[in-house]
Design a protein around this motif. Structure first.
Motif, PDB file in Angstrom:
ATOM      1  N   ALA A  30      74.430 -17.029  -3.478  1.00 31.11           N
ATOM      2  CA  ALA A  30      73.335 -17.765  -4.110  1.00 31.11           C
ATOM      3  C   ALA A  30      72.255 -16.800  -4.577  1.00 31.11           C
ATOM      4  O   ALA A  30      72.002 -15.779  -3.940  1.00 31.11           O
ATOM      5  N   PRO A  31      71.602 -17.103  -5.704  1.00 28.63           N
ATOM      6  CA  PRO A  31      70.547 -16.208  -6.205  1.00 28.63           C
ATOM      7  C   PRO A  31      69.355 -16.180  -5.262  1.00 28.63           C
ATOM      8  O   PRO A  31      69.099 -17.124  -4.515  1.00 28.63           O
ATOM      9  N   LEU A  32      68.605 -15.083  -5.332  1.00 31.08           N
ATOM     10  CA  LEU A  32      67.435 -14.906  -4.471  1.00 31.08           C
ATOM     11  C   LEU A  32      66.201 -14.535  -5.292  1.00 31.08           C
ATOM     12  O   LEU A  32      65.269 -13.932  -4.760  1.00 31.08           O
ATOM     13  N   GLU A  33      66.173 -14.916  -6.560  1.00 29.18           N
ATOM     14  CA  GLU A  33      65.059 -14.484  -7.409  1.00 29.18           C
ATOM     15  C   GLU A  33      63.740 -15.144  -7.015  1.00 29.18           C
ATOM     16  O   GLU A  33      62.666 -14.677  -7.403  1.00 29.18           O
ATOM     17  N   ARG A  34      63.776 -16.216  -6.224  1.00 28.81           N
ATOM     18  CA  ARG A  34      62.540 -16.888  -5.769  1.00 28.81           C
ATOM     19  C   ARG A  34      62.480 -16.900  -4.243  1.00 28.81           C
ATOM     20  O   ARG A  34      61.903 -17.818  -3.659  1.00 28.81           O
ATOM     21  N   VAL A  35      63.049 -15.896  -3.622  1.00 29.42           N
ATOM     22  CA  VAL A  35      63.185 -15.929  -2.171  1.00 29.42           C
ATOM     23  C   VAL A  35      61.840 -15.924  -1.445  1.00 29.42           C
ATOM     24  O   VAL A  35      61.742 -16.376  -0.302  1.00 29.42           O
ATOM     25  N   LEU A  36      60.788 -15.448  -2.089  1.00 34.27           N
ATOM     26  CA  LEU A  36      59.486 -15.433  -1.431  1.00 34.27           C
ATOM     27  C   LEU A  36      58.866 -16.818  -1.320  1.00 34.27           C
ATOM     28  O   LEU A  36      58.009 -17.042  -0.456  1.00 34.27           O
ATOM     29  N   HIS A  37      59.296 -17.720  -2.183  1.00 35.44           N
ATOM     30  CA  HIS A  37      58.630 -19.027  -2.231  1.00 35.44           C
ATOM     31  C   HIS A  37      59.585 -20.211  -2.115  1.00 35.44           C
ATOM     32  O   HIS A  37      59.125 -21.326  -1.821  1.00 35.44           O
ATOM     33  N   ASP A  38      60.851 -20.017  -2.335  1.00 37.60           N
ATOM     34  CA  ASP A  38      61.821 -21.106  -2.312  1.00 37.60           C
ATOM     35  C   ASP A  38      62.408 -21.230  -0.904  1.00 37.60           C
ATOM     36  O   ASP A  38      63.087 -20.320  -0.425  1.00 37.60           O
ATOM     37  N   SER A  39      62.158 -22.355  -0.241  1.00 34.31           N
ATOM     38  CA  SER A  39      62.597 -22.504   1.149  1.00 34.31           C
ATOM     39  C   SER A  39      64.115 -22.475   1.276  1.00 34.31           C
ATOM     40  O   SER A  39      64.654 -21.950   2.259  1.00 34.31           O
ATOM     41  N   ALA A  40      64.808 -23.023   0.297  1.00 33.80           N
ATOM     42  CA  ALA A  40      66.271 -23.037   0.361  1.00 33.80           C
ATOM     43  C   ALA A  40      66.823 -21.613   0.283  1.00 33.80           C
ATOM     44  O   ALA A  40      67.750 -21.256   1.020  1.00 33.80           O
ATOM     45  N   GLN A  41      66.246 -20.799  -0.619  1.00 32.59           N
ATOM     46  CA  GLN A  41      66.701 -19.410  -0.728  1.00 32.59           C
ATOM     47  C   GLN A  41      66.373 -18.628   0.544  1.00 32.59           C
ATOM     48  O   GLN A  41      67.177 -17.798   0.996  1.00 32.59           O
ATOM     49  N   ARG A  42      65.220 -18.879   1.129  1.00 28.31           N
ATOM     50  CA  ARG A  42      64.848 -18.204   2.370  1.00 28.31           C
ATOM     51  C   ARG A  42      65.814 -18.565   3.488  1.00 28.31           C
ATOM     52  O   ARG A  42      66.282 -17.691   4.237  1.00 28.31           O
ATOM     53  N   GLU A  43      66.120 -19.852   3.604  1.00 24.86           N
ATOM     54  CA  GLU A  43      67.041 -20.296   4.648  1.00 24.86           C
ATOM     55  C   GLU A  43      68.435 -19.709   4.436  1.00 24.86           C
ATOM     56  O   GLU A  43      69.107 -19.294   5.394  1.00 24.86           O
ATOM     57  N   ASN A  44      68.858 -19.624   3.171  1.00 29.26           N
ATOM     58  CA  ASN A  44      70.164 -19.053   2.859  1.00 29.26           C
ATOM     59  C   ASN A  44      70.219 -17.592   3.275  1.00 29.26           C
ATOM     60  O   ASN A  44      71.189 -17.135   3.897  1.00 29.26           O
ATOM     61  N   LEU A  45      69.168 -16.827   2.932  1.00 28.82           N
ATOM     62  CA  LEU A  45      69.139 -15.406   3.264  1.00 28.82           C
ATOM     63  C   LEU A  45      69.098 -15.197   4.775  1.00 28.82           C
ATOM     64  O   LEU A  45      69.850 -14.375   5.318  1.00 28.82           O
TER      65      LEU A  45
ATOM     66  N   ALA B 142      68.534  -9.648  10.284  1.00 24.35           N
ATOM     67  CA  ALA B 142      67.688 -10.830  10.439  1.00 24.35           C
ATOM     68  C   ALA B 142      66.218 -10.442  10.564  1.00 24.35           C
ATOM     69  O   ALA B 142      65.332 -11.101   9.998  1.00 24.35           O
ATOM     70  N   GLU B 143      65.945  -9.354  11.292  1.00 25.81           N
ATOM     71  CA  GLU B 143      64.572  -8.895  11.444  1.00 25.81           C
ATOM     72  C   GLU B 143      63.993  -8.453  10.095  1.00 25.81           C
ATOM     73  O   GLU B 143      62.825  -8.754   9.782  1.00 25.81           O
ATOM     74  N   LEU B 144      64.779  -7.753   9.278  1.00 22.79           N
ATOM     75  CA  LEU B 144      64.301  -7.362   7.954  1.00 22.79           C
ATOM     76  C   LEU B 144      64.020  -8.579   7.087  1.00 22.79           C
ATOM     77  O   LEU B 144      63.045  -8.607   6.324  1.00 22.79           O
ATOM     78  N   ALA B 145      64.867  -9.600   7.178  1.00 23.32           N
ATOM     79  CA  ALA B 145      64.641 -10.815   6.401  1.00 23.32           C
ATOM     80  C   ALA B 145      63.325 -11.473   6.800  1.00 23.32           C
ATOM     81  O   ALA B 145      62.527 -11.884   5.938  1.00 23.32           O
ATOM     82  N   ARG B 146      63.067 -11.562   8.094  1.00 15.93           N
ATOM     83  CA  ARG B 146      61.817 -12.193   8.544  1.00 15.93           C
ATOM     84  C   ARG B 146      60.606 -11.379   8.105  1.00 15.93           C
ATOM     85  O   ARG B 146      59.576 -11.941   7.708  1.00 15.93           O
ATOM     86  N   ARG B 147      60.717 -10.060   8.177  1.00 16.06           N
ATOM     87  CA  ARG B 147      59.605  -9.221   7.727  1.00 16.06           C
ATOM     88  C   ARG B 147      59.364  -9.398   6.231  1.00 16.06           C
ATOM     89  O   ARG B 147      58.213  -9.376   5.771  1.00 16.06           O
ATOM     90  N   LEU B 148      60.438  -9.560   5.473  1.00 16.82           N
ATOM     91  CA  LEU B 148      60.301  -9.780   4.034  1.00 16.82           C
ATOM     92  C   LEU B 148      59.551 -11.073   3.755  1.00 16.82           C
ATOM     93  O   LEU B 148      58.687 -11.133   2.868  1.00 16.82           O
ATOM     94  N   PHE B 149      59.861 -12.111   4.500  1.00 13.27           N
ATOM     95  CA  PHE B 149      59.185 -13.395   4.301  1.00 13.27           C
ATOM     96  C   PHE B 149      57.709 -13.315   4.721  1.00 13.27           C
ATOM     97  O   PHE B 149      56.836 -13.863   4.042  1.00 13.27           O
TER      98      PHE B 149
END
Length: 369
Positions: free
Chosen positions: A125-140, A152-159
């Motif tokens: 799935a695309p992640l071009e809106r991962v900072l603001h799109d909850s579905a993309q965040r949950e997917n990542l 997982a820790e890097l993903a949380r830090r990114l958010f």
């Protein structure tokens, strides 16, 4: 599966060659964090984990830096974050300029590319809106948690704070470059010495033949002109549209990396071999394994491992006929597993112990290419 570089309509100016200090640094970091894939540099990597000694001061990394490097390892794993290689086909920029290019990336683009690396690929799935799109965040986050706690820790830090994450990454890259400076300087000299020959090959042989010659898994095909790399993912790159940057690498061995993502130039980072080294392809390694699988050829190999023998002597010792021995020797010779010395009309065959000894290493090299 394969990655295809389409060359139709590509002009010479569409293909650049050069060096990237950042790409070489992250190749070195990959070789360190995944040392089992890099038999040629495993001793170097293990040396970074040893304490300094009076005989070899400065060989070890600071323990704190080791932990930081391991914490960021997903960004230079088998799927490398795209911004860790030049985003354009411009080569030979200094390291500081390459870091500045990462700092200047629009934050959503940085987050998207970081997300793909954390997830381990951009085919989902695309992640071009991962900072603001909850579905993309949950997917990542779900994909990262399946891979490792580090991801997982890097993903949380990114958010939580993408700007702080980027600042920490840039600081880590700068510190790692300082710590590995002697090794990177040696690599840079090797790469620099190789570039003139690479440019000559591209000009003399043409891009198709020259690019296909970078790796045994690659082939050049005409009608339309294209170079096909045997990889674990599929992609088609129109070089005339995207441009192509070719980067030699010392620490990249044995991997050949082909990066092709929308909005960035295609990059081929290919391994330079040590002087006198061979570049085994999977087909060659598989042929050797197949040749040695036969019990009769194993008996012959055992005999000529100890001493050079003529076919007649082998026939007498093995109980096989001379034609049978000759056929088995021919297969061993085709696979480059024997050497032949002639004295008059006699031919003495001996097992090439170095070739046999390298089979395991060559197989790993071919599998991880």
């Amino acid at each position: 599966m394969s990655v295809v570089l389409q060359l139709s309509g590509a002009a010479p100016t569409d293909i650049s060659v050069g060096a990237s200090p950042l790409a070489e640094l992250t190749a070195a970091l990959h070789a360190y964090t995944e040392a089992e894939h890099h038999l040629g540099t495993v001793r170097w990597a293990r040396g970074l984990d040893t304490e300094d000694s009076p005989d070899e001061p400065g060989t070890a990394l600071d323990p704190g830096l080791r932990l930081r490097i391991m914490g960021w390892a997903p960004l230079w794993a088998s799927y490398r974050a795209r911004y860790l290689l030049p985003m354009s086909a411009d080569a030979d920029r200094p390291f500081d300029a390459e870091l500045a290019a990462i700092a200047d990336l629009p934050l959503p683009r940085f987050a998207e590319l970081t997300g793909y690396a954390v997830r381990g690929g951009n085919s989902g799935a695309p992640l071009e809106r991962v900072l603001h799109d909850s579905a993309q965040r949950e997917n990542l986050l779900a994909a990262a948690e399946l891979r490792s706690t580090t991801r997982a820790e890097l993903a949380r830090r990114l958010f939580d704070d993408p700007e702080a994450l980027r600042d920490d990454l840039l600081a880590l890259l700068a510190d790692a470059a300082d710590a590995l400076e002697p090794d990177l300087l040696r690599a840079a000299r090797t790469i620099g010495a190789h570039l003139p020959a690479l440019r000559t090959d591209l000009a003399h042989d043409g891009p198709g033949e020259a690019l296909a010659g970078l790796d045994p898994s690659a082939s050049y095909r005409s009608g339309p002109p294209r170079v096909v790399f045997d990889k674990f993912h599929h992609g088609i790159v129109n070089v005339a549209t995207t441009g192509l940057l070719v980067l030699p690498s010392v620490f990249g061995r044995p991997h050949l990396l082909v990066k092709h993502e929308p909005g960035a130039a295609a990059v081929v980072q290919y391994p330079l071999l040590p002087e006198g080294g061979a570049r085994p392809g999977y087909a060659a390694v598989n042929r050797r394994l197949d040749v040695l699988r036969d019990p009769a050829r194993q008996r012959i190999a055992r005999a000529i491992a100890r001493e050079p023998l003529t076919p007649s002597e082998l026939a007498a010792r093995s109980g096989m006929t001379l034609p049978q021995v000759s056929r088995h020797l021919a297969r061993l010779r085709e696979a480059d597993l024997v050497t032949v010395d002639r004295e008059g009309r006699r031919a003495y065959y001996q097992l090439d112990l170095d070739s046999v000894r390298r089979i395991g290493e060559d197989l790993l090299t071919a599998l991880f290419r």
